[in-house]
Scaffold this motif. Structure first.
Motif, PDB file in Angstrom:
ATOM      1  N   LEU A 115       0.750  -1.272  -0.084  1.00 41.32           N
ATOM      2  CA  LEU A 115       0.261   0.112  -0.174  1.00 41.32           C
ATOM      3  C   LEU A 115       1.052   1.206   0.104  1.00 41.32           C
ATOM      4  CD1 LEU A 115      -2.777   1.098   0.317  1.00 41.32           C
ATOM      5  CD2 LEU A 115      -2.408   1.262   2.702  1.00 41.32           C
ATOM      6  N   ASP A 116       0.578   2.058  -1.032  1.00 46.94           N
ATOM      7  CA  ASP A 116       1.552   3.379  -1.139  1.00 46.94           C
ATOM      8  C   ASP A 116       0.509   4.261  -0.264  1.00 46.94           C
ATOM      9  OD1 ASP A 116       3.379   2.098  -2.414  1.00 46.94           O
ATOM     10  OD2 ASP A 116       2.826   2.902  -4.425  1.00 46.94           O
ATOM     11  N   ILE A 117       1.015   5.043   0.827  1.00 47.95           N
ATOM     12  CA  ILE A 117       0.602   6.148   1.549  1.00 47.95           C
ATOM     13  C   ILE A 117       1.011   7.503   1.205  1.00 47.95           C
ATOM     14  CG2 ILE A 117      -0.166   6.934   3.783  1.00 47.95           C
ATOM     15  CD1 ILE A 117       0.367   4.203   4.856  1.00 47.95           C
ATOM     16  N   SER A 118       0.236   8.433   0.833  1.00 53.09           N
ATOM     17  CA  SER A 118       1.008   9.582   0.566  1.00 53.09           C
ATOM     18  C   SER A 118       0.200  10.858   0.929  1.00 53.09           C
ATOM     19  CB  SER A 118       1.010   9.905  -1.105  1.00 53.09           C
ATOM     20  OG  SER A 118      -0.197   9.831  -1.573  1.00 53.09           O
ATOM     21  N   LEU A 119       1.008  11.941   1.481  1.00 48.79           N
ATOM     22  CA  LEU A 119       0.652  12.957   1.864  1.00 48.79           C
ATOM     23  C   LEU A 119       1.538  14.143   1.582  1.00 48.79           C
ATOM     24  CD1 LEU A 119      -1.339  14.411   4.087  1.00 48.79           C
ATOM     25  CD2 LEU A 119       0.347  13.984   5.763  1.00 48.79           C
ATOM     26  N   ASP A 120       0.995  15.348   0.962  1.00 51.19           N
ATOM     27  CA  ASP A 120       1.960  16.338   0.439  1.00 51.19           C
ATOM     28  C   ASP A 120       3.005  15.518  -0.617  1.00 51.19           C
ATOM     29  OD1 ASP A 120       0.704  18.255   2.248  1.00 51.19           O
ATOM     30  OD2 ASP A 120       2.153  17.689   3.609  1.00 51.19           O
ATOM     31  N   GLU A 121       3.984  15.829  -0.598  1.00 49.51           N
ATOM     32  CA  GLU A 121       5.051  15.311  -1.552  1.00 49.51           C
ATOM     33  C   GLU A 121       5.511  13.859  -1.241  1.00 49.51           C
ATOM     34  OE1 GLU A 121       5.681  16.801  -4.606  1.00 49.51           O
ATOM     35  OE2 GLU A 121       3.955  18.086  -3.902  1.00 49.51           O
ATOM     36  N   LYS A 122       5.413  13.456   0.224  1.00 51.66           N
ATOM     37  CA  LYS A 122       5.911  12.241   0.847  1.00 51.66           C
ATOM     38  C   LYS A 122       5.040  10.998   0.521  1.00 51.66           C
ATOM     39  CE  LYS A 122       8.881  10.799   3.798  1.00 51.66           C
ATOM     40  NZ  LYS A 122      10.328  10.779   3.511  1.00 51.66           N
ATOM     41  N   VAL A 123       5.836   9.892   0.282  1.00 50.82           N
ATOM     42  CA  VAL A 123       5.227   8.679  -0.012  1.00 50.82           C
ATOM     43  C   VAL A 123       6.010   7.507   0.903  1.00 50.82           C
ATOM     44  CG1 VAL A 123       4.687   6.795  -1.682  1.00 50.82           C
ATOM     45  CG2 VAL A 123       4.621   9.260  -2.455  1.00 50.82           C
ATOM     46  N   TRP A 124       5.076   6.862   1.643  1.00 49.68           N
ATOM     47  CA  TRP A 124       5.395   5.664   2.201  1.00 49.68           C
ATOM     48  C   TRP A 124       4.966   4.506   1.604  1.00 49.68           C
ATOM     49  CZ3 TRP A 124       3.189  10.347   4.185  1.00 49.68           C
ATOM     50  CH2 TRP A 124       3.968  11.232   4.807  1.00 49.68           C
ATOM     51  N   ARG A 125       5.619   3.351   1.615  1.00 49.01           N
ATOM     52  CA  ARG A 125       5.296   2.173   1.114  1.00 49.01           C
ATOM     53  C   ARG A 125       5.104   1.057   2.405  1.00 49.01           C
ATOM     54  NH1 ARG A 125       8.155   4.503  -3.127  1.00 49.01           N
ATOM     55  NH2 ARG A 125       6.862   4.420  -5.230  1.00 49.01           N
ATOM     56  N   VAL A 126       3.788   0.567   2.178  1.00 44.89           N
ATOM     57  CA  VAL A 126       3.758  -0.532   3.427  1.00 44.89           C
ATOM     58  C   VAL A 126       3.775  -1.971   2.653  1.00 44.89           C
ATOM     59  CG1 VAL A 126       2.395  -1.276   5.337  1.00 44.89           C
ATOM     60  CG2 VAL A 126       2.629   1.320   4.865  1.00 44.89           C
ATOM     61  N   PRO A 127       4.563  -2.949   2.976  1.00 42.41           N
ATOM     62  CA  PRO A 127       4.724  -3.795   2.187  1.00 42.41           C
ATOM     63  C   PRO A 127       3.618  -5.018   2.809  1.00 42.41           C
ATOM     64  CG  PRO A 127       6.593  -3.717   3.688  1.00 42.41           C
ATOM     65  CD  PRO A 127       5.923  -2.490   3.739  1.00 42.41           C
ATOM     66  N   THR A 128       3.075  -5.732   1.946  1.00 47.68           N
ATOM     67  CA  THR A 128       2.517  -7.211   2.268  1.00 47.68           C
ATOM     68  C   THR A 128       3.271  -8.044   2.849  1.00 47.68           C
ATOM     69  OG1 THR A 128       0.787  -6.681   0.683  1.00 47.68           O
ATOM     70  CG2 THR A 128       0.802  -8.935   1.609  1.00 47.68           C
ATOM     71  N   ARG A 129       3.196  -8.561   3.829  1.00 48.79           N
ATOM     72  CA  ARG A 129       3.892  -9.594   4.528  1.00 48.79           C
ATOM     73  C   ARG A 129       3.487 -10.865   3.722  1.00 48.79           C
ATOM     74  NH1 ARG A 129       3.994 -10.815  10.950  1.00 48.79           N
ATOM     75  NH2 ARG A 129       6.242 -11.555  10.829  1.00 48.79           N
ATOM     76  N   THR A 130       4.462 -11.500   3.150  1.00 49.34           N
ATOM     77  CA  THR A 130       4.131 -12.848   2.644  1.00 49.34           C
ATOM     78  C   THR A 130       4.601 -14.064   3.442  1.00 49.34           C
ATOM     79  OG1 THR A 130       6.264 -12.755   1.357  1.00 49.34           O
ATOM     80  CG2 THR A 130       4.535 -11.864   0.244  1.00 49.34           C
ATOM     81  N   ARG A 131       3.752 -15.109   3.283  1.00 46.75           N
ATOM     82  CA  ARG A 131       4.164 -15.899   4.534  1.00 46.75           C
ATOM     83  C   ARG A 131       4.997 -17.125   3.720  1.00 46.75           C
ATOM     84  NH1 ARG A 131      -1.329 -15.826   7.343  1.00 46.75           N
ATOM     85  NH2 ARG A 131      -0.873 -14.205   8.713  1.00 46.75           N
TER      86      ARG A 131
END
Length: 103
Positions: A81-97
């Motif tokens: 999931l890519d989360i963005s606010l203003d110019e910043k982006v954070w990428r939250v990975p899916t945990r694969t089992r």
């Protein structure tokens, strides 16, 4: 804008808060977050302009509380999931089992 931890009541700037997000569950559209100060773990849903807090229910995530975060955006990818606010982006990975017995 400061975003709170509901357990210890610490407040975080968006960069510090979203860097502590991990384990995106695409099926439930839920992100796990661990407080950098107290270690409490919460589940949340990133929505346009707000964060939704709640609990996983029968095959879905039920939002019970919301915090407004003006300008917050999200983009679902296959394994993150890519989360963005203003110019910043954070990428939250899916945990694969890993499969049992796989190397």
């Amino acid at each position: 804008m400061l975003i709170p931890c509901f357990a210890c009541e610490s407040r975080f700037r968006p960069d510090e808060y979203f860097r502590a997000c991990h384990d995106y569950n695409r099926g439930r559209d839920m992100v796990a977050w661990t407080c950098p100060r107290c270690g409490n773990r919460d589940e949340l849903r990133v929505l346009p302009g707000e964060l939704g807090f709640g609990y996983p229910g029968q095959g879905r995530f039920d939002v019970s509380d919301r915090i407004r975060v003006p300008g917050l955006r999200r983009q679902r990818q296959d394994l993150r999931l890519d989360i963005s606010l203003d110019e910043k982006v954070w990428r939250v990975p899916t945990r694969t089992r890993q499969l049992a017995g796989a190397r």
